[in-house]
Design a protein around this motif. Structure first.
Motif, PDB file in Angstrom:
ATOM      1  N   ILE A   1      -4.930   1.095   2.180  1.00  0.00           N
ATOM      2  CA  ILE A   1      -5.612   2.309   2.624  1.00  0.00           C
ATOM      3  C   ILE A   1      -6.968   2.422   1.939  1.00  0.00           C
ATOM      4  O   ILE A   1      -7.050   2.575   0.722  1.00  0.00           O
ATOM      5  CB  ILE A   1      -4.750   3.548   2.340  1.00  0.00           C
ATOM      6  CG1 ILE A   1      -3.456   3.474   3.152  1.00  0.00           C
ATOM      7  CG2 ILE A   1      -5.515   4.828   2.682  1.00  0.00           C
ATOM      8  CD1 ILE A   1      -2.436   4.524   2.784  1.00  0.00           C
TER       9      ILE A   1
ATOM     10  N   ILE B   1      -4.359   2.342   8.028  1.00  0.00           N
ATOM     11  CA  ILE B   1      -4.174   1.260   7.060  1.00  0.00           C
ATOM     12  C   ILE B   1      -4.886   0.001   7.541  1.00  0.00           C
ATOM     13  O   ILE B   1      -4.858  -0.336   8.731  1.00  0.00           O
ATOM     14  CB  ILE B   1      -2.672   0.978   6.846  1.00  0.00           C
ATOM     15  CG1 ILE B   1      -1.927   2.281   6.512  1.00  0.00           C
ATOM     16  CG2 ILE B   1      -2.463  -0.039   5.743  1.00  0.00           C
ATOM     17  CD1 ILE B   1      -0.418   2.119   6.409  1.00  0.00           C
TER      18      ILE B   1
ATOM     19  N   SER C   1       0.865  -1.174   0.000  1.00  0.00           N
ATOM     20  CA  SER C   1       0.000   0.000   0.000  1.00  0.00           C
ATOM     21  C   SER C   1       0.904   1.228   0.000  1.00  0.00           C
ATOM     22  O   SER C   1       1.846   1.305   0.793  1.00  0.00           O
ATOM     23  CB  SER C   1      -0.895   0.009   1.241  1.00  0.00           C
ATOM     24  OG  SER C   1      -1.561   1.249   1.384  1.00  0.00           O
TER      25      SER C   1
ATOM     26  N   CYS D   1       0.865  -5.249   3.021  1.00  0.00           N
ATOM     27  CA  CYS D   1      -0.486  -5.537   3.504  1.00  0.00           C
ATOM     28  C   CYS D   1      -1.000  -6.800   2.823  1.00  0.00           C
ATOM     29  O   CYS D   1      -0.495  -7.213   1.775  1.00  0.00           O
ATOM     30  CB  CYS D   1      -1.446  -4.388   3.166  1.00  0.00           C
ATOM     31  SG  CYS D   1      -1.016  -2.798   3.868  1.00  0.00           S
TER      32      CYS D   1
END
Length: 623
Positions: free
Chosen positions: A459, A478, A428, A448
């Motif tokens: 996000i 996040i 991300s 992520c």
């Protein structure tokens, strides 16, 4: 024989009894006073009057940027680099060029609305605030003020993402002509009203002070998971997007932006349907419109940017509000790698985010991982920036008088696996972009999970660009982030009673997978230095975040971060350091972004996850 020693006898003097009686009386009096103060405090908490809002004091604002600043794109942001082109439609016909007769130019963020409140997602066309007024923070505590139970349409329950409520303080003369309860008209005073479209197919109207219904809810019968919009001129007009499409008689997806009169409560217009002009079959409107120069601007999940002159009129003396919209002026884009069928591995058309605007320039992010700048007066694409992956996060605008430009702050999801991280994990990205050239100033990335059909990693929320004492920071939250310490225990979400301050980390320790290549996942909040992108502080926990970080400011400009999470908690932090101050459990998952008016925060819950309570609209007092 030894003499016995006589024992001394102590006699109680009369004055001793008088002193004891006086002390006992004083103790009883103190206990009674403490009890009364506690009762008074409790009553004050249950019914705190909402004062007329005033904007939080700030340092003397810098002058506006010169009128002649224009977009001059960098070579890296040339649309041809990405195979981008745009097609313009005016009055239902494609045209090769366009020049708007009634020019559109959005003012500065503080000029967006003429009445107090949060009237669109992010408060204005810069999308840079979810709060209005001064927040007085002394106890550093959060307390529930009231709650309103809401329902569901099928599996769509509560309020969704972005799902920010609107809070507006209507002047007394407008209250007098609206369809609110008679008691509010008789009060002959401003009304601070919460307006909240929910996914159960209703639009709720609530008194910010008490949570009481100010008028009957509107039954739309559709899923509304984005954020609505009120006409910023103070006209009682409400614009609500449809989040989940229906099927029309031809079997095509169909969705609308509906317009309601807040005088009669009736639908008076709708934009949309199945737009054959679009390059995507799916039709929906999660983004929150903005209005300037009597022209509405919004984007669709079908990949079309829409504008229309409203010809709106509000006559408070006669108690009427009308609109006579002109035919839509719209622009669709096409780019290399995009698919109409939403094919796996391809880029998808469509904008889930809200349009941000600076003067005549609109900025949009899309499902295909591109950011566009469009001139609203010609509908021409000025530049395109590659932001890597799907982006539901709305770009936030910041003026820089010192640099004679504007900056955009964006954050992307992680939808595609990265070879460096292994299958199921991607990066991300957080970026600062020059809004007049499209040049990337800096970028950060964080590993992520790529999520699944039910949720995205990275996000999803919109960043907060700091002011006051945190004018050096930009804050991101996040979802499904890889945790740097392999565990969420060190900085986990507190219980509602917790008030101890937990220090945030100031070191960006990159996460490490376990022996099977899996990462421990959770939520991550990170504050980055605006100038360099360096990590200033970060927080990790087991519950992740779809709700945007909300920052309130006191009279001295001290900043407090309020973050809702998908475990159902609302947590208060010192925004300068990331230190945890207090938390409250609202009972179920929070995907929506709150709005704050003075010391009152309002947000909705999903009725899923968390501690298992039903979906509600909740007001929380910040003290």
């Amino acid at each position: 024989m030894a003499k016995r020693r006589k024992k001394k006898r102590f006699r109680m003097q009369p004055r001793f009894f008088l002193v004891m009686v006086a002390i006992l009386g004083a103790i009883i009096l103190i206990l009674l006073l403490v009890k009364k103060v506690g009762k008074d405090s409790e009553e004050a908490l249950l019914a705190t009057p909402v004062p007329t809002a005033t904007l939080a004091p700030t340092a003397t604002p810098k002058p506006a940027l010169p009128e002649d600043v224009t977009v001059t794109r960098a070579d890296s942001a040339n649309p041809s680099n990405f195979g981008f082109s745009g097609t313009i439609s005016v009055n239902g016909s494609d045209v090769s060029s366009y020049s708007r007769e009634n020019k559109v130019s959005f003012g500065r963020n503080i000029e967006y609305t003429t009445i107090p409140g949060i009237l669109t997602f992010g408060g204005n066309s810069y999308r840079d605030t979810f709060t209005y007024g001064i927040t007085s923070v002394s106890e550093k505590r959060l307390r529930q003020q009231w709650a309103k139970t809401i329902g569901a349409i099928g599996t769509w329950s509560g309020t969704g993402c972005t799902g920010q409520p609107l809070i507006v303080q209507w002047p007394a003369e407008t209250v007098a002509v609206m369809n609110v309860a008679q008691s509010y008209k008789d009060a002959n005073a401003p009304l601070t009203e919460v307006i909240y479209p929910a996914m159960d197919g209703y639009i709720y109207f609530l008194d910010l002070e008490t949570g009481a219904a100010t008028r009957d809810p509107i039954n739309t019968g559709i899923v509304q998971k984005g954020t609505a919009c009120i006409d910023p001129r103070g006209y009682p007009l409400l614009f609500v997007g449809q989040g989940i499409a229906d099927k029309n008689e031809e079997g095509n997806f169909s969705a609308f932006v509906r317009v309601y009169s807040l005088i009669s409560g009736e639908e008076i217009h709708r934009f949309g349907g199945y737009d054959r002009f679009s390059r995507r079959k799916w039709q929906a409107y999660d983004g929150s419109p903005i209005i300037s120069n009597d022209t509405i601007v919004y984007a669709g999940e079908n990949g079309v940017l829409y504008t229309s002159k409203l010809n709106a009129a509000f006559d408070v003396a006669s108690g009427t509000v009308t609109i006579e919209p002109e035919r839509l002026v719209k622009m669709r884009y096409e780019g290399t790698g995009y698919s109409r069928e939403d094919m796996a591995g391809s880029r998808w058309y469509g904008m889930d985010s809200s349009v941000a605007a600076f003067r005549n320039y609109a900025y949009t992010t899309d499902n295909g991982g591109r950011l566009q700048c469009v001139d609203l007066n010609t509908m021409q694409i000025k530049f395109v920036v590659d932001i890597t992956d799907e982006t539901d996060s709305t770009p936030v605008i910041e003026e820089s008088y010192d640099d004679n430009t504007i900056y955009l702050y964006t954050g992307s999801q992680a939808r595609s696996s990265n070879d460096d991280l292994g299958d199921g994990y991607g990066y991300s990205y957080q970026r600062k972009i020059n809004g007049l050239t499209g040049a990337v100033i800096w970028e950060q990335k964080w590993p992520c999970s790529i999520g699944d059909a039910n949720g995205s990693g990275g996000i999803v929320s919109t960043p907060h660009v700091g002011k006051g004492r945190i004018s050096n920071l930009v804050i991101y939250s996040i979802s499904l982030a890889a945790l740097s310490n392999g565990s969420a225990a060190a900085a986990d979400t507190p219980t509602p009673e917790t008030t101890d301050e937990a220090a945030a980390s100031t070191a960006a320790v990159m996460p490490q997978p376990d022996a099977n290549g899996a990462y421990t996942l959770g939520g991550r909040i990170v504050a980055l230095d605006k100038s360099t992108g360096a990590v200033v502080w970060s927080i990790e926990q087991s519950n992740d975040y779809w709700s945007s970080p909300v920052v309130v400011y006191d009279e001295q400009g001290k900043a407090y971060l309020i973050q809702c999470d998908r475990g159902g908690y609302v947590t208060l932090y010192d925004a300068s350091t990331g230190d945890k101050l207090n938390s409250i459990d609202l009972g179920s998952r929070i995907d929506s972004t709150p709005a704050v008016f003075n010391n009152m925060l309002v947000v909705g819950t999903r009725g899923k996850g968390g501690s298992g309570k039903a979906s509600v609209i909740v007001c929380v007092k910040i003290s």
